[in-house]
Design an enzyme around this catalytic site. Sequence first.
Site, PDB file in Angstrom:
ATOM      1  N   GLY A 145       0.879  -1.787  -0.574  1.00  0.00           N
ATOM      2  CA  GLY A 145       0.491  -0.021  -0.021  1.00  0.00           C
ATOM      3  C   GLY A 145       0.314   1.428   0.184  1.00  0.00           C
ATOM      4  N   GLN A 159       3.289  10.174   0.811  1.00  0.00           N
ATOM      5  CA  GLN A 159       4.465   9.816   1.061  1.00  0.00           C
ATOM      6  C   GLN A 159       5.299   9.846  -0.139  1.00  0.00           C
ATOM      7  OE1 GLN A 159       2.242   5.171   2.374  1.00  0.00           O
ATOM      8  NE2 GLN A 159       3.909   5.526   3.447  1.00  0.00           N
ATOM      9  N   CYS A 162       5.419  -0.076   7.768  1.00  0.00           N
ATOM     10  CA  CYS A 162       5.176   0.861   7.378  1.00  0.00           C
ATOM     11  C   CYS A 162       6.695   1.421   5.995  1.00  0.00           C
ATOM     12  CB  CYS A 162       4.973   1.830   7.833  1.00  0.00           C
ATOM     13  SG  CYS A 162       4.259   3.683   7.019  1.00  0.00           S
ATOM     14  N   LEU A 163       6.312   1.470   4.928  1.00  0.00           N
ATOM     15  CA  LEU A 163       7.310   1.674   3.763  1.00  0.00           C
ATOM     16  C   LEU A 163       8.144   3.931   4.359  1.00  0.00           C
ATOM     17  CD1 LEU A 163       5.948   0.786  -0.014  1.00  0.00           C
ATOM     18  CD2 LEU A 163       7.838   0.179   1.586  1.00  0.00           C
ATOM     19  N   HIS A 182      -4.794   1.791   7.369  1.00  0.00           N
ATOM     20  CA  HIS A 182      -3.977   2.233   7.425  1.00  0.00           C
ATOM     21  C   HIS A 182      -3.531   3.315   6.402  1.00  0.00           C
ATOM     22  CE1 HIS A 182       0.768   1.410   8.033  1.00  0.00           C
ATOM     23  NE2 HIS A 182       1.020   1.899   6.808  1.00  0.00           N
ATOM     24  N   GLU A 183      -3.455   3.148   4.848  1.00  0.00           N
ATOM     25  CA  GLU A 183      -2.811   4.104   4.155  1.00  0.00           C
ATOM     26  C   GLU A 183      -3.707   5.118   4.484  1.00  0.00           C
ATOM     27  OE1 GLU A 183      -0.642   3.973   2.458  1.00  0.00           O
ATOM     28  OE2 GLU A 183      -0.302   1.978   3.451  1.00  0.00           O
ATOM     29  N   HIS A 204      -2.564   7.465   6.330  1.00  0.00           N
ATOM     30  CA  HIS A 204      -1.941   8.202   6.101  1.00  0.00           C
ATOM     31  C   HIS A 204      -2.547   9.534   5.541  1.00  0.00           C
ATOM     32  CE1 HIS A 204       2.320   6.195   6.171  1.00  0.00           C
ATOM     33  NE2 HIS A 204       1.415   5.004   6.114  1.00  0.00           N
TER      34      HIS A 204
HETATM   35 NI    NI Z   1       1.994   3.370   6.052  1.00  0.00          NI
END
Ligand code: NI
Length: 174
Positions: free
Chosen positions: A46, A51, A94-95, A136-137, A140
């Site tokens: 995701g 991000q 998480c990236l 989660h996304e 963000h």
């Molecule tokens: Ni994330």
Amino acid sequence: MSIKEIITVPDPILKKISSPIEKINVNEKKLIKDLKDTMYDANGIGLAAIQIGIPKRIVIVDVSKKDEKRNLHCLINPKIKKFSDVRSTYEEGCLSIPNTFIQIERPKEIEIEYINENGKKNTMQCSGLLSTCIQHEVQHCDGILIIDYLSKLKKDLIIKKISKEISNNNKIIV
Ligand code: NI
């Protein structure tokens, strides 16, 4: 291919609240393409536009396994309409927060309303990993990160560790 740099903590842009998309035009299409290229390159499941530094409410998710066909969902202006009382727990990464996994309990099932890549309004029911990933996304887009589920002490420790790793990466000896 246009792979963008993924922003990591403690960059304050990750705390920004993203704005809704008014119209899907050339810029939005390019942004979606960049998100796809960047997410697949990073082996993520995701990614939210914020991000890669763009504060717009667009997220993409693909929870298919490596040996399965890709199954990408592009959610524009995602809004979670229903949450189940039943909850499930995943170890989430998480990236934007390298090498960190946090156990988070969330509603197991959700109903989500969004606009798809073609500008059509859609509703989707999802559960399990897809539901967790979308929650989660979507967070963000509101500047909420998985480390926000931790105590301030633990959160500060993680940020300190990552900041140190980043500054070490830039040091060279010649
Ligand atoms: Ni994330």
